[in-house]
Design an enzyme around this catalytic site. Structure first.
Site, PDB file in Angstrom:
ATOM      1  N   LYS B   9      -8.602   4.789   2.330  1.00 22.60           N
ATOM      2  CA  LYS B   9      -8.818   3.691   1.390  1.00 22.60           C
ATOM      3  C   LYS B   9      -7.487   3.176   0.832  1.00 22.60           C
ATOM      4  CE  LYS B   9     -11.049   2.739  -3.015  1.00 22.60           C
ATOM      5  NZ  LYS B   9     -11.498   1.384  -2.669  1.00 22.60           N
ATOM      6  N   LYS B  40       3.299  -5.539   3.044  1.00 22.90           N
ATOM      7  CA  LYS B  40       4.106  -5.396   1.824  1.00 22.90           C
ATOM      8  C   LYS B  40       5.302  -4.469   2.053  1.00 22.90           C
ATOM      9  CE  LYS B  40       0.912  -2.111  -0.599  1.00 22.90           C
ATOM     10  NZ  LYS B  40      -0.138  -2.015   0.438  1.00 22.90           N
ATOM     11  N   ASP B 125      -8.030  -0.207   4.728  1.00 22.44           N
ATOM     12  CA  ASP B 125      -9.002  -0.073   5.806  1.00 22.44           C
ATOM     13  C   ASP B 125      -8.490  -0.844   7.019  1.00 22.44           C
ATOM     14  OD1 ASP B 125     -10.482   1.188   3.843  1.00 22.44           O
ATOM     15  OD2 ASP B 125     -11.482  -0.678   3.261  1.00 22.44           O
TER      16      ASP B 125
END
Ligand SMILES: Nc1ncnc2c1ncn2[C@@H]1O[C@H](COP(=O)(O)OP(=O)(O)OP(=O)(O)O)[C@@H](O)[C@H]1O
Ligand SMILES: [Mg+2]
Lengths: 376, 261
Positions: B9, B40, B125
């Site tokens: 997650k 990122k 995910d």
């Protein structure tokens, strides 16, 4: 720490050939039986249709919105099974599209699942490359991996493709930010001019430098120049050069060279200089230049058909240059190179698919008709 | 060569775990590569003393000629660090970025072959085809799932296992990154067992992870003698040695609720 920027190549605004289509044509040249386009039904439709005329079967997985979202693996497996069952092909190509490549479809997963016992050439390609030859190279790499192309021929093709890209950058469709399409000079006016030159006994270099099957129509123009000269009883010396080497390139391309050479002979045209194979149009320029400089200096005019912009101007200087292309965007660059008359055979390519004989060109027909009128 | 990916997650601790495992393996003398597959680009920062490196996609966007030395940087104890990079949230297609960058890397560099351990650090995910590219292109042979003992992280982990089943991928083990949930180790242990796998490590929740992170380091580098560093070291050894895997059998949602209830 950051690398030096490459000089930015100019943005090119006009639409250009697609790498997906280039991959399709390459699979056709490799004599693949069936190609599955993995993507939306309309992708590359026009060319897919044309290629069917040329004996290549094309089908699509017809991905829709839900295919984009959920992936098209099942669709591809399904079509692959169907294709095997319906057509019993000896080889199969699978070609990517923008949509399937962006969503990360793995063509190989479907092939693994179906596990066909004929070679499958998986071409992970989309249309977002700067050079459309990229589509050819990816297709050839896959053909090499699938074992239906020799390493040697692959290397040879790669060199030619890089040269083709360079030719387009120098004087072709990739030479300018925007190229206006144009029909060029009228065929009537230029045909008249050629007849006049022939009547004056001017010496002519008559060059066919065609790309693969387009030679079926371009050769008709070179043939017409010879026929008209004969009919008019012209004293002109005509030297015919053609890239019709029958021993170079893929089998299919060699067959085109054989067919065209046979037809030219049947039309009473002698080819004096073979300047390369039908896939060597980007590299024949040097050969032609050298021949003119060493064997045929002092000629008055040149007729160049096919890919005229691949022939450097150095040794054409001082000649009246008449060229015929099939690209409406090629007119301006050719004029800028210094060609005196440039004509376009509109829609030439479609007419050269699915044929094995020379087909009549508009300019060839115009020349012949005007010569007939002249003699009455 | 071990080629691994840790899934779980969003925000559960994949990148911290990846960088600490990488550092621990480097301490043991293994050659390690970490490929950050997150737009990122935060996978390697704690291995590079808090520095950010140019990403493959940002260089491609600038249309510069890219060579290995432009995108592969050596971090802690010679760990080779690469960041794929990608678009700002809400625009473009980060998944495609991973596909493109991996293809480019394969062409210009050998970092994906010449090492003992390579870790692909993928965000959250597996939301689209591109994020599964390392697996689907056969670059990952060992996969781990990271979760806490709470319902939502377990739900995500379970869902990812469904994805594995679909991709024909095996599961090499479950790692618990604690969030101090009640009965956490027992819950995750049962979850792992019912998947057909096992719980390989229980990483405690420890403020050191974040203090070191803020300073730009892994726990292994900055607090090598801490308790949590020991846990990461043990996990690293397990990952290097592990050669068993299973086809995970995802749990029903009802069972997940029951486990965490
Ligand atoms: N065991 C731990 N104890 C304390 N804090 C932790 C622990 N593990 C991770 N964290 C912290 O949790 C935050 C999220 O971790 P991290 O960025 O590794 O998650 P991630 O799973 O990689 O997230 P994403 O899905 O966005 O990539 C970080 O600030 C990290 O320092
Ligand atoms: Mg992360």
């Amino acid at each position: 720490m950051s690398p030096a920027p490459k000089p930015l190549e100019p943005l090119i605004m006009h639409p250009r050939p697609s790498s997906i289509v280039a991959a399709l044509y390459t699979l056709r040249d490799l004599d693949v039986d069936v190609v599955i386009l993995h993507g939306p039904a309309g992708c590359s439709f026009k060319h897919a249709r044309l290629l069917e005329e040329d004996g290549l079967r094309v089908v699509t997985t017809a991905l829709d919105e839900s295919g984009f979202v959920f992936g098209g693996h099942d669709e591809l497996v399904n079509i692959l099974n169907k294709v095997i069952e319906m057509f019993d092909p000896e080889s199969i190509g699978i070609v990517g599209t923008c949509a399937s490549m962006i969503i990360g479809e793995e063509l190989h997963e479907a092939v693994l699942e179906v596990n066909p016992d004929v070679p499958v050439i998986e071409v992970e390609v989309h249309a977002g490359y700067r050079e459309n030859t990229k589509g050819v190279i990816i297709a050839l790499e896959s053909a090499l991996a699938a074992g239906i192309l020799s390493e040697e021929e692959f290397e040879r093709q790669k060199v030619l493709l890089n040269e083709a890209t360079e030719v387009e950058k120098r004087h072709g469709a990739a030479s300018k930010e925007y190229l206006e399409p144009s029909r060029g000079d009228t065929k009537y006016t230029v045909a008249k001019r050629i007849i006049q030159l022939l009547k004056e006994g001017k010496k002519c270099i008559n060059i066919l430098n065609a790309k693969k099957e387009t030679g079926y129509m371009f050769a008709d123009i070179n043939a017409a120049v010879n026929q008209v000269a004969k009919d008019l009883g012209s004293d002109s010396v005509i030297v015919n050069m053609a890239n019709l080497d029958e021993n170079l390139g893929l089998d299919r391309v060699r067959a085109h060279a054989r067919n065209i050479a046979r037809d030219l002979k049947g039309m009473g045209v002698e080819v004096h200089e073979i300047i390369g194979g039908l896939d060597e149009y980007p590299v024949t320029g040097e050969t032609v230049s050298k021949l003119i400089a060493e064997k045929y200096p002092g000629f008055d005019f040149a007729v160049i058909t096919g890919v005229p912009h691949a022939i450097p101007m150095d040794n054409l200087e001082g000649m009246e240059v008449i060229s015929v292309t099939n690209g409406p965007r090629q007119v301006l660059p050719l004029k800028e190179m210094g060609h005196d008359h440039v004509m376009v055979e509109i829609d030439l390519h479609p007419k050269t698919l699915g044929v094995s004989n020379i087909v009549e060109s508009e300019f060839g027909a115009t020349l012949r008709e005007l010569a007939r009128e002249e003699m009455q | 060569m071990k080629q691994i990916a840790i899934y779980g997650k969003g925000g559960i601790g994949k990148s911290s775990t990846a960088s600490n495992v990488a550092a621990a393996c480097a301490d043991e003398g293994y050659s390690v590569t970490i490929i950050g597959c997150d737009p990122k680009s935060d996978s390697s920062i704690t291995l590079l003393g808090g520095h950010r490196i140019p990403t493959v996609m940002e260089l491609m966007q600038q249309r510069v000629e890219i060579t290995e030395k432009d995108v592969v940087f050596e971090g802690y104890k010679g760990i080779k660090c690469v960041e794929v990079g990608g678009p700002e949230p809400g625009i473009g297609c980060a998944g495609r970025g991973i596909i493109v960058a991996i293809k480019m890397l394969q062409k210009i560099s050998t970092v994906m072959q010449d090492c003992d351990l390579i870790i692909y650090d993928v965000p959250g995910d597996i939301v689209c085809g591109g994020f599964a590219a390392p697996i689907r292109k056969g670059l990952v042979n060992d996969t781990y799932v990271l979760t806490s003992g709470e319902y939502m992280p377990l739900y995500a982990a379970n869902n990812i296992c469904k994805g594995f089943a679909r991709l024909g991928n095996q599961l090499n083990g479950v790692i618990c990154n604690s969030r101090n949930a009640e009965n956490e180790e027992a819950i995750v242990s049962a979850f792992a067992r019912e998947l057909g796998s096992e719980l390989l490590a229980f990483i405690p929740k420890d403020p050191l992870v974040q203090t070191c992170e803020r300073a730009g380091f892994s726990v292994i580098e900055k607090e090598p003698d801490s308790g949590i560093a020991k846990v990461y070291r043990k996990l690293a050894r397990t990952i290097i040695e592990r050669d068993s895997a299973c086809d995970p059998k995802p749990l029903t949602d009802a069972r997940l609720r029951e486990l965490t209830g």
